[in-house]
Design a protein around this motif. Sequence first.
Motif, PDB file in Angstrom:
ATOM      1  N   LEU A   1      15.892  40.487  47.942  1.00 36.71           N
ATOM      2  CA  LEU A   1      15.521  39.591  46.843  1.00 36.71           C
ATOM      3  C   LEU A   1      16.432  38.372  46.763  1.00 36.71           C
ATOM      4  O   LEU A   1      16.363  37.606  45.807  1.00 36.71           O
ATOM      5  N   GLY A   2      17.294  38.218  47.766  1.00 35.36           N
ATOM      6  CA  GLY A   2      18.227  37.105  47.746  1.00 35.36           C
ATOM      7  C   GLY A   2      19.385  37.309  46.791  1.00 35.36           C
ATOM      8  O   GLY A   2      20.049  36.344  46.398  1.00 35.36           O
ATOM      9  N   LEU A   3      19.648  38.561  46.438  1.00 32.66           N
ATOM     10  CA  LEU A   3      20.671  38.880  45.451  1.00 32.66           C
ATOM     11  C   LEU A   3      21.792  39.704  46.084  1.00 32.66           C
ATOM     12  O   LEU A   3      21.839  39.884  47.301  1.00 32.66           O
ATOM     13  N   VAL A   4      22.695  40.189  45.257  1.00 32.64           N
ATOM     14  CA  VAL A   4      23.806  41.017  45.715  1.00 32.64           C
ATOM     15  C   VAL A   4      23.792  42.323  44.922  1.00 32.64           C
ATOM     16  O   VAL A   4      23.147  42.414  43.879  1.00 32.64           O
ATOM     17  N   PRO A   5      24.501  43.347  45.379  1.00 36.06           N
ATOM     18  CA  PRO A   5      24.527  44.624  44.657  1.00 36.06           C
ATOM     19  C   PRO A   5      25.102  44.479  43.249  1.00 36.06           C
ATOM     20  O   PRO A   5      25.831  43.522  42.944  1.00 36.06           O
ATOM     21  N   GLU A   6      24.752  45.461  42.382  1.00 36.89           N
ATOM     22  CA  GLU A   6      25.253  45.464  41.015  1.00 36.89           C
ATOM     23  C   GLU A   6      25.678  46.871  40.617  1.00 36.89           C
ATOM     24  O   GLU A   6      25.637  47.794  41.429  1.00 36.89           O
ATOM     25  N   ALA A   7      26.125  46.985  39.372  1.00 34.49           N
ATOM     26  CA  ALA A   7      26.562  48.267  38.794  1.00 34.49           C
ATOM     27  C   ALA A   7      27.757  48.880  39.521  1.00 34.49           C
ATOM     28  O   ALA A   7      27.955  50.091  39.493  1.00 34.49           O
ATOM     29  N   GLY A   8      28.537  48.032  40.191  1.00 37.64           N
ATOM     30  CA  GLY A   8      29.699  48.535  40.902  1.00 37.64           C
ATOM     31  C   GLY A   8      29.363  49.224  42.204  1.00 37.64           C
ATOM     32  O   GLY A   8      30.226  49.846  42.833  1.00 37.64           O
ATOM     33  N   SER A   9      28.101  49.102  42.661  1.00 40.08           N
ATOM     34  CA  SER A   9      27.674  49.835  43.852  1.00 40.08           C
ATOM     35  C   SER A   9      28.384  49.376  45.117  1.00 40.08           C
ATOM     36  O   SER A   9      28.586  50.177  46.037  1.00 40.08           O
ATOM     37  N   SER A  10      28.778  48.106  45.182  1.00 45.76           N
ATOM     38  CA  SER A  10      29.486  47.630  46.374  1.00 45.76           C
ATOM     39  C   SER A  10      30.864  48.283  46.495  1.00 45.76           C
ATOM     40  O   SER A  10      31.429  48.353  47.591  1.00 45.76           O
ATOM     41  N   TYR A  11      31.396  48.763  45.384  1.00 49.27           N
ATOM     42  CA  TYR A  11      32.691  49.454  45.371  1.00 49.27           C
ATOM     43  C   TYR A  11      32.499  50.971  45.468  1.00 49.27           C
ATOM     44  O   TYR A  11      33.168  51.656  46.255  1.00 49.27           O
TER      45      TYR A  11
ATOM     46  N   ILE B   1      38.387  62.908  38.199  1.00 44.75           N
ATOM     47  CA  ILE B   1      37.421  62.760  39.289  1.00 44.75           C
ATOM     48  C   ILE B   1      37.029  61.302  39.467  1.00 44.75           C
ATOM     49  O   ILE B   1      36.955  60.776  40.594  1.00 44.75           O
ATOM     50  N   ARG B   2      36.782  60.600  38.366  1.00 49.63           N
ATOM     51  CA  ARG B   2      36.260  59.240  38.430  1.00 49.63           C
ATOM     52  C   ARG B   2      37.320  58.218  38.818  1.00 49.63           C
ATOM     53  O   ARG B   2      36.998  57.159  39.363  1.00 49.63           O
ATOM     54  N   GLY B   3      38.559  58.518  38.556  1.00 48.03           N
ATOM     55  CA  GLY B   3      39.630  57.630  38.998  1.00 48.03           C
ATOM     56  C   GLY B   3      39.776  56.380  38.143  1.00 48.03           C
ATOM     57  O   GLY B   3      39.460  56.383  36.950  1.00 48.03           O
ATOM     58  N   ASP B   4      40.211  55.314  38.765  1.00 43.93           N
ATOM     59  CA  ASP B   4      40.631  54.096  38.073  1.00 43.93           C
ATOM     60  C   ASP B   4      39.427  53.300  37.559  1.00 43.93           C
ATOM     61  O   ASP B   4      38.707  52.664  38.328  1.00 43.93           O
ATOM     62  N   HIS B   5      39.232  53.335  36.246  1.00 50.22           N
ATOM     63  CA  HIS B   5      38.120  52.581  35.649  1.00 50.22           C
ATOM     64  C   HIS B   5      38.305  51.087  35.840  1.00 50.22           C
ATOM     65  O   HIS B   5      37.321  50.350  36.004  1.00 50.22           O
ATOM     66  N   ALA B   6      39.548  50.626  35.829  1.00 53.80           N
ATOM     67  CA  ALA B   6      39.802  49.189  35.967  1.00 53.80           C
ATOM     68  C   ALA B   6      39.270  48.659  37.298  1.00 53.80           C
ATOM     69  O   ALA B   6      38.770  47.532  37.375  1.00 53.80           O
ATOM     70  N   ALA B   7      39.383  49.462  38.359  1.00 52.25           N
ATOM     71  CA  ALA B   7      38.892  49.026  39.669  1.00 52.25           C
ATOM     72  C   ALA B   7      37.375  48.881  39.663  1.00 52.25           C
ATOM     73  O   ALA B   7      36.819  47.939  40.244  1.00 52.25           O
ATOM     74  N   VAL B   8      36.683  49.817  39.010  1.00 54.54           N
ATOM     75  CA  VAL B   8      35.226  49.729  38.912  1.00 54.54           C
ATOM     76  C   VAL B   8      34.827  48.521  38.075  1.00 54.54           C
ATOM     77  O   VAL B   8      33.902  47.774  38.441  1.00 54.54           O
ATOM     78  N   ALA B   9      35.530  48.322  36.964  1.00 48.96           N
ATOM     79  CA  ALA B   9      35.222  47.181  36.101  1.00 48.96           C
ATOM     80  C   ALA B   9      35.447  45.862  36.834  1.00 48.96           C
ATOM     81  O   ALA B   9      34.654  44.913  36.696  1.00 48.96           O
ATOM     82  N   ALA B  10      36.506  45.783  37.626  1.00 48.54           N
ATOM     83  CA  ALA B  10      36.774  44.567  38.395  1.00 48.54           C
ATOM     84  C   ALA B  10      35.676  44.318  39.423  1.00 48.54           C
ATOM     85  O   ALA B  10      35.246  43.174  39.637  1.00 48.54           O
ATOM     86  N   ALA B  11      35.201  45.391  40.063  1.00 49.81           N
ATOM     87  CA  ALA B  11      34.102  45.250  41.026  1.00 49.81           C
ATOM     88  C   ALA B  11      32.837  44.768  40.333  1.00 49.81           C
ATOM     89  O   ALA B  11      32.109  43.919  40.860  1.00 49.81           O
ATOM     90  N   MET B  12      32.569  45.292  39.153  1.00 45.05           N
ATOM     91  CA  MET B  12      31.401  44.857  38.390  1.00 45.05           C
ATOM     92  C   MET B  12      31.491  43.374  38.032  1.00 45.05           C
ATOM     93  O   MET B  12      30.500  42.637  38.106  1.00 45.05           O
ATOM     94  N   ASP B  13      32.678  42.930  37.635  1.00 44.57           N
ATOM     95  CA  ASP B  13      32.862  41.514  37.298  1.00 44.57           C
ATOM     96  C   ASP B  13      32.638  40.627  38.516  1.00 44.57           C
ATOM     97  O   ASP B  13      31.983  39.581  38.428  1.00 44.57           O
ATOM     98  N   ALA B  14      33.168  41.048  39.668  1.00 44.46           N
ATOM     99  CA  ALA B  14      32.982  40.270  40.895  1.00 44.46           C
ATOM    100  C   ALA B  14      31.506  40.235  41.291  1.00 44.46           C
ATOM    101  O   ALA B  14      30.975  39.186  41.693  1.00 44.46           O
ATOM    102  N   GLU B  15      30.831  41.365  41.182  1.00 51.79           N
ATOM    103  CA  GLU B  15      29.400  41.410  41.482  1.00 51.79           C
ATOM    104  C   GLU B  15      28.617  40.515  40.539  1.00 51.79           C
ATOM    105  O   GLU B  15      27.689  39.806  40.965  1.00 51.79           O
ATOM    106  N   ALA B  16      28.978  40.530  39.258  1.00 50.02           N
ATOM    107  CA  ALA B  16      28.250  39.727  38.272  1.00 50.02           C
ATOM    108  C   ALA B  16      28.359  38.238  38.588  1.00 50.02           C
ATOM    109  O   ALA B  16      27.375  37.492  38.481  1.00 50.02           O
TER     110      ALA B  16
END
Length: 254
Positions: free
Chosen positions: A135-145, A212-227
């Motif tokens: 669709l000419g877009l990039v991954p979201e929801a932190g999926s690239s991380y 289990i889920r680990g560092d939330h900050a890393a996921v949040a940072a990935a989401m911001d970069a994806e956005a």
Amino acid sequence: MTEHVTITREPGGVCLVRMTRPEKKNALTGAMYDAMREALVAADREGSEIGAVVFAGVEGAFTAGNDIADFVARASQSVGEAPSLRFIRQLAATRTPMVAAVDGIAVGIGTTLTLHCDLVYATPRALFRMPFVDLGLVPEAGSSYLLPRRIGTAKATELLMLAEPFGGDEAVRLGLANAVVPADALVEHALAQGAKLAAKPRAALAATRALIRGDHAAVAAAMDAEAQAFDAALRTPEAQAAFRAFLDKGRARA
């Protein structure tokens, strides 16, 4: 709220969030995203009453992803205000255990949502796909991380860049789902598993989940970069052409 998302309290301290827009294969509008986000906020707020959230769709459709017409209509919004991004951020922040019951198509957010769920069950006809690049877009929801860390870089590259679809058995093999369940037993099974989670000692379960889920900050940072990348991609000729083609195809069928 919207009539296209039904939220019910089930026995055993489980909240069932069901997408109910079968005529559009549960394509998600802004109102649907808002309703689901509010359900997650309420679950965290009412932790003594709700011990798990189960996401489900309708027969043959978990969700077809974003409603493109609704998405295009909201193009003037900044990406940070988009209901989809607010929902995605809440997914990552939610403390209540989440379970996904996937029957039929699970496109885009239909797949990436499950990466944030603690348990995922699929039917034999489940079909996962992340067609962002198409669709000419990039991954979201932190999926690239999250995806490379779950299944390895090689397979994540295949699923995200080639946009290859995969079924329930493959999701189990990859570790993206827990089991394949018959369609007529799917929601009942997911609710039962959610009730098992809700019955556990809450503090111990929450601490285990956080470990289990680990560092939330890393996921949040990935989401911001994806956005940011998503917002830029929306303005490209490739994305605009893909949206026009999709909408034109819909008009031709009407």
